[in-house]
Design a protein around this motif. Structure first.
Motif, PDB file in Angstrom:
ATOM      1  N   ASP A 491       0.821  -1.216   0.000  1.00  0.00           N
ATOM      2  CA  ASP A 491       0.000   0.000   0.000  1.00  0.00           C
ATOM      3  C   ASP A 491       0.850   1.259   0.000  1.00  0.00           C
ATOM      4  OD1 ASP A 491      -2.436  -1.389   0.078  1.00  0.00           O
ATOM      5  OD2 ASP A 491      -2.261  -1.684   2.245  1.00  0.00           O
ATOM      6  N   ILE A 492       2.127   1.120  -0.324  1.00  0.00           N
ATOM      7  CA  ILE A 492       3.045   2.261  -0.212  1.00  0.00           C
ATOM      8  C   ILE A 492       3.416   2.773  -1.598  1.00  0.00           C
ATOM      9  CG2 ILE A 492       5.200   3.095   0.788  1.00  0.00           C
ATOM     10  CD1 ILE A 492       5.025   0.743   2.749  1.00  0.00           C
ATOM     11  N   GLN A 493       3.293   4.073  -1.761  1.00  0.00           N
ATOM     12  CA  GLN A 493       3.474   4.723  -3.056  1.00  0.00           C
ATOM     13  C   GLN A 493       4.930   4.694  -3.521  1.00  0.00           C
ATOM     14  OE1 GLN A 493       0.463   5.893  -4.073  1.00  0.00           O
ATOM     15  NE2 GLN A 493       1.171   6.388  -6.139  1.00  0.00           N
ATOM     16  N   VAL A 494       5.109   4.464  -4.832  1.00  0.00           N
ATOM     17  CA  VAL A 494       6.426   4.601  -5.450  1.00  0.00           C
ATOM     18  C   VAL A 494       6.690   6.082  -5.692  1.00  0.00           C
ATOM     19  CG1 VAL A 494       7.821   4.115  -7.503  1.00  0.00           C
ATOM     20  CG2 VAL A 494       6.333   2.331  -6.555  1.00  0.00           C
ATOM     21  N   VAL A 495       7.808   6.590  -5.176  1.00  0.00           N
ATOM     22  CA  VAL A 495       8.123   8.022  -5.354  1.00  0.00           C
ATOM     23  C   VAL A 495       9.309   8.236  -6.291  1.00  0.00           C
ATOM     24  CG1 VAL A 495       7.156   8.714  -3.136  1.00  0.00           C
ATOM     25  CG2 VAL A 495       9.579   8.057  -3.263  1.00  0.00           C
ATOM     26  N   LYS A 496      10.045   7.160  -6.562  1.00  0.00           N
ATOM     27  CA  LYS A 496      11.199   7.291  -7.462  1.00  0.00           C
ATOM     28  C   LYS A 496      11.417   5.976  -8.199  1.00  0.00           C
ATOM     29  CE  LYS A 496      15.319   7.579  -5.573  1.00  0.00           C
ATOM     30  NZ  LYS A 496      16.419   8.201  -4.795  1.00  0.00           N
ATOM     31  N   MET A 497      11.653   6.066  -9.516  1.00  0.00           N
ATOM     32  CA  MET A 497      11.944   4.879 -10.309  1.00  0.00           C
ATOM     33  C   MET A 497      13.277   5.088 -11.026  1.00  0.00           C
ATOM     34  SD  MET A 497      12.149   3.049 -13.295  1.00  0.00           S
ATOM     35  CE  MET A 497      11.294   3.811 -14.664  1.00  0.00           C
ATOM     36  N   GLU A 498      14.179   4.139 -10.858  1.00  0.00           N
ATOM     37  CA  GLU A 498      15.479   4.212 -11.516  1.00  0.00           C
ATOM     38  C   GLU A 498      15.626   3.048 -12.495  1.00  0.00           C
ATOM     39  OE1 GLU A 498      18.541   5.940  -8.276  1.00  0.00           O
ATOM     40  OE2 GLU A 498      17.229   4.335  -7.526  1.00  0.00           O
ATOM     41  N   ASP A 499      15.908   3.381 -13.735  1.00  0.00           N
ATOM     42  CA  ASP A 499      16.163   2.382 -14.764  1.00  0.00           C
ATOM     43  C   ASP A 499      17.637   2.496 -15.129  1.00  0.00           C
ATOM     44  OD1 ASP A 499      16.419   0.812 -17.024  1.00  0.00           O
ATOM     45  OD2 ASP A 499      14.476   1.389 -17.862  1.00  0.00           O
ATOM     46  N   PHE A 500      18.433   1.560 -14.629  1.00  0.00           N
ATOM     47  CA  PHE A 500      19.874   1.646 -14.819  1.00  0.00           C
ATOM     48  C   PHE A 500      20.288   1.244 -16.231  1.00  0.00           C
ATOM     49  CE2 PHE A 500      19.182   1.495 -10.308  1.00  0.00           C
ATOM     50  CZ  PHE A 500      20.121   2.376  -9.808  1.00  0.00           C
ATOM     51  N   LYS A 501      19.375   0.645 -16.988  1.00  0.00           N
ATOM     52  CA  LYS A 501      19.676   0.319 -18.378  1.00  0.00           C
ATOM     53  C   LYS A 501      19.641   1.574 -19.243  1.00  0.00           C
ATOM     54  CE  LYS A 501      18.427  -2.952 -22.045  1.00  0.00           C
ATOM     55  NZ  LYS A 501      17.527  -4.061 -22.431  1.00  0.00           N
ATOM     56  N   THR A 502      18.622   2.390 -19.017  1.00  0.00           N
ATOM     57  CA  THR A 502      18.522   3.658 -19.766  1.00  0.00           C
ATOM     58  C   THR A 502      19.218   4.797 -19.029  1.00  0.00           C
ATOM     59  OG1 THR A 502      16.397   4.201 -18.725  1.00  0.00           O
ATOM     60  CG2 THR A 502      16.335   2.959 -20.789  1.00  0.00           C
ATOM     61  N   GLN A 503      19.733   4.497 -17.829  1.00  0.00           N
ATOM     62  CA  GLN A 503      20.459   5.469 -16.983  1.00  0.00           C
ATOM     63  C   GLN A 503      19.596   6.692 -16.659  1.00  0.00           C
ATOM     64  OE1 GLN A 503      23.793   5.363 -19.905  1.00  0.00           O
ATOM     65  NE2 GLN A 503      25.096   5.210 -18.090  1.00  0.00           N
ATOM     66  N   THR A 504      18.325   6.426 -16.345  1.00  0.00           N
ATOM     67  CA  THR A 504      17.405   7.516 -16.008  1.00  0.00           C
ATOM     68  C   THR A 504      16.786   7.310 -14.634  1.00  0.00           C
ATOM     69  OG1 THR A 504      15.605   6.373 -17.171  1.00  0.00           O
ATOM     70  CG2 THR A 504      16.812   8.055 -18.404  1.00  0.00           C
ATOM     71  N   ARG A 505      16.602   8.406 -13.936  1.00  0.00           N
ATOM     72  CA  ARG A 505      15.957   8.419 -12.622  1.00  0.00           C
ATOM     73  C   ARG A 505      14.746   9.344 -12.695  1.00  0.00           C
ATOM     74  NH1 ARG A 505      20.010  10.176  -9.959  1.00  0.00           N
ATOM     75  NH2 ARG A 505      20.748   8.146  -9.169  1.00  0.00           N
ATOM     76  N   GLY A 508       8.810  11.989  -9.533  1.00  0.00           N
ATOM     77  CA  GLY A 508       7.700  12.871  -9.913  1.00  0.00           C
ATOM     78  C   GLY A 508       7.812  13.243 -11.373  1.00  0.00           C
ATOM     79  N   ASP A 509       7.845  14.550 -11.665  1.00  0.00           N
ATOM     80  CA  ASP A 509       7.979  15.019 -13.043  1.00  0.00           C
ATOM     81  C   ASP A 509       9.433  15.284 -13.429  1.00  0.00           C
ATOM     82  OD1 ASP A 509       5.229  14.965 -13.401  1.00  0.00           O
ATOM     83  OD2 ASP A 509       4.970  16.994 -12.578  1.00  0.00           O
ATOM     84  N   THR A 510      10.342  15.015 -12.514  1.00  0.00           N
ATOM     85  CA  THR A 510      11.758  15.311 -12.751  1.00  0.00           C
ATOM     86  C   THR A 510      12.507  14.082 -13.240  1.00  0.00           C
ATOM     87  OG1 THR A 510      11.721  16.969 -10.991  1.00  0.00           O
ATOM     88  CG2 THR A 510      13.884  16.207 -11.718  1.00  0.00           C
ATOM     89  N   THR A 511      13.218  14.240 -14.342  1.00  0.00           N
ATOM     90  CA  THR A 511      14.041  13.158 -14.879  1.00  0.00           C
ATOM     91  C   THR A 511      15.510  13.545 -14.785  1.00  0.00           C
ATOM     92  OG1 THR A 511      12.285  12.547 -16.434  1.00  0.00           O
ATOM     93  CG2 THR A 511      14.488  11.703 -16.888  1.00  0.00           C
ATOM     94  N   GLU A 512      16.313  12.623 -14.232  1.00  0.00           N
ATOM     95  CA  GLU A 512      17.745  12.860 -14.104  1.00  0.00           C
ATOM     96  C   GLU A 512      18.514  11.719 -14.764  1.00  0.00           C
ATOM     97  OE1 GLU A 512      18.520  14.692  -9.823  1.00  0.00           O
ATOM     98  OE2 GLU A 512      17.260  12.897  -9.725  1.00  0.00           O
ATOM     99  N   THR A 513      19.796  11.971 -15.015  1.00  0.00           N
ATOM    100  CA  THR A 513      20.680  10.936 -15.557  1.00  0.00           C
ATOM    101  C   THR A 513      21.420  10.266 -14.410  1.00  0.00           C
ATOM    102  OG1 THR A 513      20.978  12.153 -17.623  1.00  0.00           O
ATOM    103  CG2 THR A 513      22.622  10.485 -17.090  1.00  0.00           C
ATOM    104  N   ILE A 514      21.459   8.955 -14.446  1.00  0.00           N
ATOM    105  CA  ILE A 514      22.190   8.184 -13.430  1.00  0.00           C
ATOM    106  C   ILE A 514      23.645   8.064 -13.874  1.00  0.00           C
ATOM    107  CG2 ILE A 514      22.414   5.942 -12.293  1.00  0.00           C
ATOM    108  CD1 ILE A 514      19.396   5.562 -12.690  1.00  0.00           C
TER     109      ILE A 514
END
Length: 574
Positions: A491-505, A508-514
């Motif tokens: 029941d706990i919300q996801v607040v951040k998703m990191e895809d290390f294959k595409t190197q993106t974090r 919310g609406d903010t996208t960063e490079t890993i």
């Protein structure tokens, strides 16, 4: 060629190794097994290769070992004669065919005029890493399948720094290996000729002596080990692998005399007769150690895996029985002791750094923060820790103090550039002695850490998916998670998703490079700082789900973990 053509090629090869010929005959009427053995080539990835021993292009045998070594020889030759002249160190564990594969690799190198330093008897992976540096070799080969079942073996390549090859070099090596198409035609020099020409040299005791001398530097408080050396009761088992000789000597030389061995598991055994799995992560592997510990009233039970790069620990609880710790719990205890002891001695550098994998617990990070030690997360695979250590030494930016992975791998001193269960064995003994002198067991201490930093609980769900269908299923699962990001777990919300294959974090609406190399890993951070990660294994036909929960109480964190696991199982059919 399709698998049937490959099979016929092997069947018709007049000089085929006799044992492999018998293997083909044994399975001649089992089309499914033959297809699995020949439908593809045994994958040579960033960590080398690992597979079932037997005949076929998708199996571990002398021909696939020659193929891997032929690729390594070309990789070394491409870098010039100076590197070629430095030779290659080779070690092997207690598995079926390990010594034969080690010698086969050496004789393949000899055909290229590259000298091989082969250990005369089985030795641990960390000593191979040490030997590469000690001998100033161009590379290293370790023949091992780590903690896999008896039917497996494997082949790992190390660079000149003693670490497994980083991505760029690993990709280059893999290209060379895959360019070798006719693996039955690869030449290996006659053993006597290689010895006569100085291209094959057997090594052992001198390297052991130097390695054990380096292990002395792991000890932080020699006075403590002197005081407690005869008091502390340790049970140690190498689980039929390589850890017995060096482990025993390492404990003796720092003063621990009260060491009991699980005799049934002290000698090498390729069938790992007394355990279902020679894996110190598995509580069942501790059954005989627990019997011995109960008999002698031991303070701590310690087990190393077959190639002695991983280490597990069981501790006595308040109720008197033994409980097997997780890799993350062992790491937290080491973190607390190492930084506390160094701080007390005022020898903890200001720019100290701890390195850990992205799927390891955040509890050691919190402990490190207390002592002013910065934590840097790296991708899964100890080569990324080794790569960081090398960078620190080059630019003097940070001082490496400790590194670990949740999968029971630890490194205290960087004279080795891989997981080192012999170093960890010494450190576990010392920290157990320290907490015992303070009136605490390791079981008491981990709960004291929970009281101070919050309750952390982690779990890894590892799902094996063999063969062609398994590979396809793993790819489908990763694609599903990648294309349909879950909005919550439990029941706990996801607040951040990191895809290390595409190197993106995505936060919310903010996208960063890993700022890490690409890797097929997805990680979801939840609103309460718990997290979930999913990745295929780099060395086995498995997909792994890493679950980490944190809360103020043990009950609450257990409930969260159960909810996360139920959620994962509802999404994936296994």
């Amino acid at each position: 060629m399709d698998w049937k053509e490959k099979y016929q090629n092997w069947l018709n090869y007049s000089e085929l190794d006799e044992s492999l010929k018998q293997d083909l005959q044994k399975h001649k009427d089992d089309e499914a097994k033959l297809e699995d053995a020949f439908y593809t080539s045994l994958e040579f990835g960033t960590a080398g290769m690992r597979g079932i021993i037997g005949a076929g292009t998708n199996r571990m045998n002398i021909y696939t070992v020659r193929q891997a070594t032929e690729g390594l020889a070309m990789f070394i030759e491409n870098q010039g004669e100076k590197l070629k002249d430095r030779g290659v160190a080779i070690a092997y564990d207690s598995r079926h065919m390990s010594k034969e594969f080690a010698v086969e690799a050496a004789l393949t190198l000899a055909e290229h005029g590259i000298k091989a330093y082969v250990f005369e008897e089985l030795r641990p992976t960390p000593e191979l890493s040490f030997a590469v540096r000690h001998l100033k070799a161009a590379a290293g080969i370790m023949i091992t399948a780590s903690h896999n079942p008896p039917e497996y073996n494997g082949y790992k390549v190390y660079g000149a720094d003693g670490g497994q090859l980083p991505p760029k070099e690993a990709d280059e090596l893999t290209t060379y290996v895959r360019s070798v198409e006719d693996i039955l035609s690869i030449k290996a020099m006659d053993k006597e000729k290689a010895l006569a020409e100085g291209l094959l040299k057997f090594i052992g005791k001198e390297v052991d002596k130097s390695y054990l001398e380096a292990v002395k530097t792991v000890t932080i408080d020699g006075d403590l080990t002197d005081r407690q050396g005869r008091e502390l009761k340790i049970v140690f088992t190498p689980l039929h692998g390589t850890g017995q000789m060096l482990g025993q000597k390492a404990l003796e030389q720092i003063g621990f005399k009260n060491v009991y061995f699980v005799e049934e598991q002290s000698k090498p055994d390729p069938d790992f007769t007394t355990v279902k799995s020679p894996n110190p992560e598995d509580p069942e592997a501790f059954e005989l150690a627990i019997e011995k510990g109960t008999e002698v009233d031991a303070d701590v039970l310690i087990a190393t895996d077959p190639d002695a790069d991983r280490l597990g620990v069981a501790v006595r609880t308040a109720k008197g029985h033994y409980e097997v710790l997780t890799g993350n719990q062992i790491a937290a205890l080491m973190t607390e002791y190492i930084f506390k002891a160094l701080s007390t001695k005022e020898t903890l550098p200001k720019n100290s750094v701890m390195l850990k994998s992205i799927v390891s617990s955040n509890l050691p990070t919190a402990i490190g923060d207390k002592y002013g030690v910065k934590t840097i997360d790296v991708l899964t695979g100890f080569k990324f820790i080794a790569e960081k250590i090398k960078a620190f030494e080059a630019d003097h930016s940070n001082v490496f103090m400790y590194g670990f992975e949740e999968s029971y791998g630890y490194l205290i001193q960087p004279f080795v550039r891989d997981k080192d269960a012999i170093q960890a064995l010494v450190m576990v003994a010392e920290m157990t002695a320290y907490f015992k002198e303070q009136g605490y067991s390791l079981f008491d201490t981990i709960h004291e850490l929970y009281h101070e930093y919050g309750h952390y609980k982690e779990k890894t769900i590892s799902v094996k998916m063999d063969g062609m269908e398994g590979t396809e299923k793993i790819n489908e699962i990763m694609q599903t998670f990648r294309s349909k990001t879950p909005d919550k777990f439990g029941d706990i919300q996801v607040v951040k998703m990191e895809d290390f294959k595409t190197q993106t974090r995505q936060t919310g609406d903010t996208t960063e490079t890993i700022d890490l190399p690409p890797a097929n890993v997805l990680k979801y951070t939840l609103a309460d700082s718990s997290w979930i990660a999913v990745r295929p294994s780099g060395t086995e036909p498995k997909i792994k789900f890493y679950l980490s929960a944190c809360d103020d109480s043990g009950v609450a964190v257990t409930e969260k973990m159960e909810a996360f696991e139920e959620d994962i199982r509802s999404r994936v059919d296994f």
